[in-house]
Design a protein around this motif. Structure first.
Motif, PDB file in Angstrom:
ATOM      1  N   ASP A   6      25.827 -42.587   4.217  1.00 51.39           N
ATOM      2  CA  ASP A   6      26.700 -41.571   4.824  1.00 51.39           C
ATOM      3  C   ASP A   6      28.014 -41.487   4.043  1.00 51.39           C
ATOM      4  O   ASP A   6      28.806 -42.426   4.061  1.00 51.39           O
ATOM      5  CB  ASP A   6      26.956 -41.984   6.282  1.00 51.39           C
ATOM      6  CG  ASP A   6      27.863 -40.993   7.004  1.00 51.39           C
ATOM      7  OD1 ASP A   6      28.432 -40.092   6.354  1.00 51.39           O
ATOM      8  OD2 ASP A   6      27.988 -41.138   8.231  1.00 51.39           O
ATOM      9  N   PRO A   7      28.252 -40.369   3.339  1.00 45.22           N
ATOM     10  CA  PRO A   7      29.472 -40.285   2.512  1.00 45.22           C
ATOM     11  C   PRO A   7      30.766 -40.244   3.317  1.00 45.22           C
ATOM     12  O   PRO A   7      31.849 -40.380   2.738  1.00 45.22           O
ATOM     13  CB  PRO A   7      29.278 -38.991   1.707  1.00 45.22           C
ATOM     14  CG  PRO A   7      28.212 -38.223   2.386  1.00 45.22           C
ATOM     15  CD  PRO A   7      27.404 -39.174   3.213  1.00 45.22           C
ATOM     16  N   SER A   8      30.656 -40.072   4.637  1.00 47.62           N
ATOM     17  CA  SER A   8      31.888 -40.117   5.432  1.00 47.62           C
ATOM     18  C   SER A   8      32.302 -41.567   5.686  1.00 47.62           C
ATOM     19  O   SER A   8      33.440 -41.855   6.049  1.00 47.62           O
ATOM     20  CB  SER A   8      31.703 -39.374   6.756  1.00 47.62           C
ATOM     21  OG  SER A   8      30.882 -40.121   7.631  1.00 47.62           O
ATOM     22  N   LEU A   9      31.353 -42.495   5.500  1.00 49.07           N
ATOM     23  CA  LEU A   9      31.667 -43.917   5.699  1.00 49.07           C
ATOM     24  C   LEU A   9      32.110 -44.537   4.382  1.00 49.07           C
ATOM     25  O   LEU A   9      31.388 -45.315   3.763  1.00 49.07           O
ATOM     26  CB  LEU A   9      30.446 -44.657   6.249  1.00 49.07           C
ATOM     27  CG  LEU A   9      30.227 -44.527   7.756  1.00 49.07           C
ATOM     28  CD1 LEU A   9      28.901 -45.160   8.164  1.00 49.07           C
ATOM     29  CD2 LEU A   9      31.377 -45.187   8.527  1.00 49.07           C
ATOM     30  N   THR A  10      33.289 -44.165   3.928  1.00 47.03           N
ATOM     31  CA  THR A  10      33.798 -44.680   2.659  1.00 47.03           C
ATOM     32  C   THR A  10      34.761 -45.839   2.926  1.00 47.03           C
ATOM     33  O   THR A  10      35.285 -45.965   4.039  1.00 47.03           O
ATOM     34  CB  THR A  10      34.511 -43.558   1.873  1.00 47.03           C
ATOM     35  OG1 THR A  10      35.036 -44.088   0.663  1.00 47.03           O
ATOM     36  CG2 THR A  10      35.647 -42.942   2.681  1.00 47.03           C
ATOM     37  N   THR A  11      34.966 -46.675   1.899  1.00 45.81           N
ATOM     38  CA  THR A  11      36.032 -47.666   2.023  1.00 45.81           C
ATOM     39  C   THR A  11      37.361 -46.915   2.118  1.00 45.81           C
ATOM     40  O   THR A  11      37.489 -45.810   1.608  1.00 45.81           O
ATOM     41  CB  THR A  11      36.053 -48.624   0.814  1.00 45.81           C
ATOM     42  OG1 THR A  11      36.159 -47.860  -0.388  1.00 45.81           O
ATOM     43  CG2 THR A  11      34.794 -49.465   0.761  1.00 45.81           C
ATOM     44  N   ARG A  12      38.328 -47.527   2.768  1.00 44.42           N
ATOM     45  CA  ARG A  12      39.605 -46.852   2.996  1.00 44.42           C
ATOM     46  C   ARG A  12      40.754 -47.780   2.597  1.00 44.42           C
ATOM     47  O   ARG A  12      40.686 -48.984   2.793  1.00 44.42           O
ATOM     48  CB  ARG A  12      39.745 -46.446   4.466  1.00 44.42           C
ATOM     49  CG  ARG A  12      38.624 -45.530   4.950  1.00 44.42           C
ATOM     50  CD  ARG A  12      38.925 -44.953   6.326  1.00 44.42           C
ATOM     51  NE  ARG A  12      40.047 -44.015   6.274  1.00 44.42           N
ATOM     52  CZ  ARG A  12      39.918 -42.743   5.887  1.00 44.42           C
ATOM     53  NH1 ARG A  12      38.748 -42.262   5.544  1.00 44.42           N
ATOM     54  NH2 ARG A  12      40.979 -41.954   5.860  1.00 44.42           N
ATOM     55  N   ARG A  13      41.811 -47.132   2.058  1.00 50.46           N
ATOM     56  CA  ARG A  13      42.985 -47.896   1.604  1.00 50.46           C
ATOM     57  C   ARG A  13      43.500 -48.901   2.626  1.00 50.46           C
ATOM     58  O   ARG A  13      43.908 -49.994   2.287  1.00 50.46           O
ATOM     59  CB  ARG A  13      44.136 -46.926   1.299  1.00 50.46           C
ATOM     60  CG  ARG A  13      44.067 -46.236  -0.015  1.00 50.46           C
ATOM     61  CD  ARG A  13      44.992 -45.040  -0.022  1.00 50.46           C
ATOM     62  NE  ARG A  13      44.447 -43.964   0.798  1.00 50.46           N
ATOM     63  CZ  ARG A  13      45.114 -42.909   1.216  1.00 50.46           C
ATOM     64  NH1 ARG A  13      46.380 -42.766   0.911  1.00 50.46           N
ATOM     65  NH2 ARG A  13      44.522 -41.985   1.940  1.00 50.46           N
ATOM     66  N   GLU A  14      43.511 -48.485   3.907  1.00 53.46           N
ATOM     67  CA  GLU A  14      44.117 -49.319   4.956  1.00 53.46           C
ATOM     68  C   GLU A  14      43.469 -50.703   5.021  1.00 53.46           C
ATOM     69  O   GLU A  14      44.108 -51.681   5.390  1.00 53.46           O
ATOM     70  CB  GLU A  14      43.999 -48.643   6.330  1.00 53.46           C
ATOM     71  CG  GLU A  14      44.734 -47.323   6.440  1.00 53.46           C
ATOM     72  CD  GLU A  14      43.971 -46.177   5.793  1.00 53.46           C
ATOM     73  OE1 GLU A  14      44.633 -45.249   5.284  1.00 53.46           O
ATOM     74  OE2 GLU A  14      42.730 -46.211   5.769  1.00 53.46           O
TER      75      GLU A  14
END
Lengths: 183, 183
Positions: A103-111
């Motif tokens: 799922d491309p919406s489940l990306t790693t995030r800066r936070e």
């Protein structure tokens, strides 16, 4: 020229011995977990992901390849690494972005990814390396990479070499940020 | 981790065969000229410098090491390369800045070093590489590097990989810009 992923792996392995403690901070489909497991037959691999599917895929992959029983599969965010890894590490891999074919919406995030890189770097044993592959082809990846490079500039040069490897005429091309503890 | 000069040499050698045509665009004391000469016993090295002392030092060094007679020592600026190199090249090295132990006011300058890099890249044979080592520790070197990186971003990604290798937490540390012709 070497691909960026080859550069990343070459950097990663240089601090690894057969009894090393290492971490795959972005398990995904388990490619890097399997690779690391093969390099530390007398050591240990901690592998993190927040998606149960990643653990399932990785467990299957390790079994198929007859990997040694030296891997902990952890269903939690990499920024909680101190809950699972008791001491120092000799290598840590971050392959940022989203799960391939997932799922491309489940990306790693800066936070969470930036604190995780910070903690991983603080855990490095001498000569150990944290390698981060950044994917600037999507917007969160681009911002994540810029923030990561800013962070990397701040690592104490008496202790760490923070290196960026980037193909600059292909703006969307993945690139590598590697942090080695020199002593 | 590998030093920047090791990275530079590793990149440089990958397109070189024993019959390659190569160039040392900043002869200096002849270190790289000698290195290149040893790699192309059936090929040729074109070496450039605007200081007679550089040619003298390099000739002496080549003789001392019994180098093959495959080197042209050229007393002219590297941006006039087309006057001396008739065809394509498989590798080109630029070690920017000033002559070690020489006059620090005689540094390479953007006005000539950038056109020289541009011309060298245009001369590359397929799989050939131009490697540039930048020294941002002095002001002209810092500006030269920034301009070079801007230029590198513009190389056609269908033909070239332009890669930057830089230790980002040591601002004055030399870094590498490498341009490979992919096909």
């Amino acid at each position: 020229m070497k691909t960026i992923l080859t550069v990343a792996k070459d950097l990663l392995v240089q601090g690894i011995r057969e009894d090393s403690i290492v971490a795959d901070f972005t398990m995904g489909n388990g490619n890097d977990t399997l690779f690391l497991s093969s390099l530390v037959p007398k050591g240990h691999v901690y592998a993190f992901d927040i998606q149960p599917q990643a653990l399932e895929n990785t467990q299957k992959r390790l079994k198929e390849h007859g990997a040694p029983e030296n891997v902990s599969l952890i269903l939690d965010s990499h920024h909680n690494l101190e809950r699972y890894i008791p001491g120092g590490i000799d290598a840590g891999m971050f392959n940022l972005g989203y799960l391939p074919h997932g799922d491309p919406s489940l990306t790693t995030r800066r936070e969470t990814s930036l604190p995780a890189v910070q903690k991983a770097v603080e855990r490095l044993n001498p000569r150990g390396v944290v390698v981060v592959v950044v994917y600037p082809g999507h917007e969160e990846g681009r911002l994540e990479g810029e923030a990561l490079q800013e962070m990397a500039k701040g690592f104490d040069p008496e202790v760490y070499d923070a290196t960026v490897f980037r193909i600059v005429n292909i703006p969307h091309c993945p690139y590598v940020v590697a942090v080695e503890r020199r002593r």
